[in-house]
Design an enzyme around this catalytic site. Sequence first.
Site, PDB file in Angstrom:
ATOM      1  N   ASP A 283     -30.971  -1.650  79.138  1.00  0.00           N
ATOM      2  CA  ASP A 283     -30.242  -2.911  79.270  1.00  0.00           C
ATOM      3  C   ASP A 283     -28.735  -2.626  79.113  1.00  0.00           C
ATOM      4  O   ASP A 283     -28.327  -1.566  78.624  1.00  0.00           O
ATOM      5  CB  ASP A 283     -30.740  -3.948  78.249  1.00  0.00           C
ATOM      6  CG  ASP A 283     -30.428  -5.388  78.705  1.00  0.00           C
ATOM      7  OD1 ASP A 283     -29.631  -5.553  79.648  1.00  0.00           O
ATOM      8  OD2 ASP A 283     -30.976  -6.343  78.110  1.00  0.00           O
TER       9      ASP A 283
HETATM   10  C1  BGC Z   1     -29.577  -8.903  79.762  1.00  0.00           C
HETATM   11  C2  BGC Z   1     -30.607  -8.538  80.797  1.00  0.00           C
HETATM   12  C3  BGC Z   1     -29.993  -8.604  82.179  1.00  0.00           C
HETATM   13  C4  BGC Z   1     -28.787  -7.697  82.213  1.00  0.00           C
HETATM   14  C5  BGC Z   1     -28.118  -7.647  83.563  1.00  0.00           C
HETATM   15  C6  BGC Z   1     -28.295  -8.120  79.936  1.00  0.00           C
HETATM   16  O1  BGC Z   1     -27.284  -8.590  79.093  1.00  0.00           O
HETATM   17  O2  BGC Z   1     -30.117  -8.686  78.483  1.00  0.00           O
HETATM   18  O3  BGC Z   1     -31.713  -9.376  80.711  1.00  0.00           O
HETATM   19  O4  BGC Z   1     -30.932  -8.235  83.138  1.00  0.00           O
HETATM   20  O5  BGC Z   1     -27.847  -8.151  81.263  1.00  0.00           O
HETATM   21  O6  BGC Z   1     -27.486  -8.816  83.876  1.00  0.00           O
END
Ligand code: BGC
Length: 735
Positions: A283
């Site tokens: 993530d």
């Molecule tokens: C979130 C994810 C998301 C990613 C990309 C992160 O901050 O936890 O769920 O897919 O950002 O946008």
Amino acid sequence: MKSRLLCFLVLVVVLFLTPVSHSQRPRDVEQRVNALLAQMTLEEKLGQLQQLDGEGNGDFRPEHLDLIRKGLLGSTINVRGAQRTNQVQRVAVNESRLKIPVLFGFDVIHGYRTIFPIPLAEASSWDPLLAERSAAVSAQEANNAGVRWTFAPMVDIARDPRWGRITEGAGEDPFLGAAFARARVRGFQGDDYGAADRVLACAKHWVAYGAAEGGRDYNTTDVSENTLREIYFPPFKAAVDAGVGTLMSSFNSLNGVPASANPFTLTKVLRQEWKFDGFVVSDYTSVRELINHGVAANEEEAAALALNAGIDMEMVSRSFNQFGPQLLKQNKLTTATIDEAVRRILRIKFRLGLFDKPLTDETREPGSLLRPESIRLAREIAGRSMVLLKNDRDALPLNKNIGSIAVIGPLADDRRAPLGWWAGDGKPEDTVTPLAGIKQKVSAQTKVGYAKGCEVTGDSTAGVQEAVDLAKASDVAIVFVGEIADMVGEGASRASLDLPGPQMKLVQAIQATGKPTVVVLVNGRPLSIGWIVDNVPAILESWMGGSQSGNAIADILFGDVNPGAKLPVSFPRTVGQIPIYYNHLNTGRPPDPSNRYNSKYSDIPSTPLFPFGYGLSYTTFKISNLQLSAPQINVNGKLTVSVEVENMGRRAGDEVVQLYIRDPVASMARPVKELKGFQRVSLQPGAKKRVEFVLASEQLGFWNRELRYVVEPGEFRVMVGANSVDVLDAKFEVK
Ligand code: BGC
């Protein structure tokens, strides 16, 4: 013999004619991956492991083109639009040495341009096929806009509504969660995620992110392996079994080891036990965050930990790229580890058909968005996702010919809130608000007045009097209160589950007018609304219902749609009750109001405000005559459990029949109930139907003290009903 030969010939012909493109046959993919890998420099390999973010508006960052040209960037997030993605892709496939295409990812969580209800709402439909259909539309829109990979489904089990991201998942139950995980993966990916109307899916956040202590986003989690395997893993396992191509590792530390550097979850469970052969993306900056977690002294150590644990692609932070070469020199990382990560990513790129067809057909994008059939589906799903929480003396549905209606509240005409968090490329101007939906629904003679009353935030009650006056002058008041989109989703944990701002004062003032009052909640998580439940005759939980929310609400309020959804998560009476979930253990002293020394609070009842699986309809159903096909089954046998469901009212409607089990005596304490089956059935007035469930004994097991999955012989209870509390009960034995 002859017929066998014929069958064989038919099979050969069918296999030969099946349109699997040459590049995508498994063996060919592996050959192409290995051939490409053999030509790559170390820098190019590390480049494939890197994902970077575009500009906020969907555009790419110009400096990324240069990285792509040099083979140093394998994937982007947020870059979208057929033209823009093509512009980037042309650089990759025409100007880079090895012509490896870029993989464009985006958070298409509950819609790309046509926005469907938030996932928690869709789960309330208890109809996974609907989620499959909405995911398919989202995939089609996204693909035509150049997006080939969505960071969805989010399959985190959440037992804590303070956690804002409860809105993105399917609620508190692993069985329901697994059903929705499977459906969403199928919807996004179809049989072939390389098809022109599908996208690659990503099950996230691996794992136990929803167990954040105190419901504070990104917080620590401490979960036993038994609970991981029984509660938090099942939706991921279902996604993997449904063929999900990627997973995303989560931000949280899990039992002291951050999930983005956790060899147990990333390698032992995922690769070795489950044989997952796609790739894992970390993530957003979670690799660099290993430093904050306190397990890495610097980015170099963070890179080694994450890669060696089983992360393949690094989102946004750049430690693999920056420190990969020196880690190799110091033998803190092997070429084999890097090669394996690259192989997993290339494998998916080949399966996606990106090498053979890297560009998106730019002519298709405009006509693929907001198609009439997509909008119709959004309305249908929203209507099937809204939960009728209370309806005393048939306050609802309302008559379309009613003389006058007061539409009140800060969310009555808000275009943003129904889109919820992660609204893709959804636009507020496409939203049908409740006010607009109601105006379209009622008769030409009906007077529809509107007063905002107050804001969702702040404390001003200056507008309340105007709303009160309007209510007094109308035949009915419908009050729309809840949360704005910013109050849910990532980084939006709340310490209170009360209606924010002055909204409760508004509801109380309207109720005090004595006019028939309906409260419609627009929100992304369970709220503690005890006062409303005690004082207002009708309550509809509309969640954040997407672009067509207002139409769907009007369909329900005026009886064109009979609500049939059920809560996928318990509603607490107050925030102090959290965690409260239906599948808890019994304890040695289960709650008993007459006895002080029991497991409960002294100041409130021990039950939730609304239990898991709860929801009403404009008709009533009778569930009766629970029957089992046998009084006992073998350890590998099956049992048929059935009940009769009868529509006792005067309207057609849906009941969600739910099956729960309990293992009352086992070598480990077992939950008081566990959902093991559900069916949403539609019945005409007066109609009666026998609903059957097949319960396989392998569904009766658990992970024991030695962490083996076992079905222990003995007595079991099976319970069937309309929610997790009102159930019929029978017993059987496993031999
Ligand atoms: C979130 C994810 C998301 C990613 C990309 C992160 O901050 O936890 O769920 O897919 O950002 O946008």
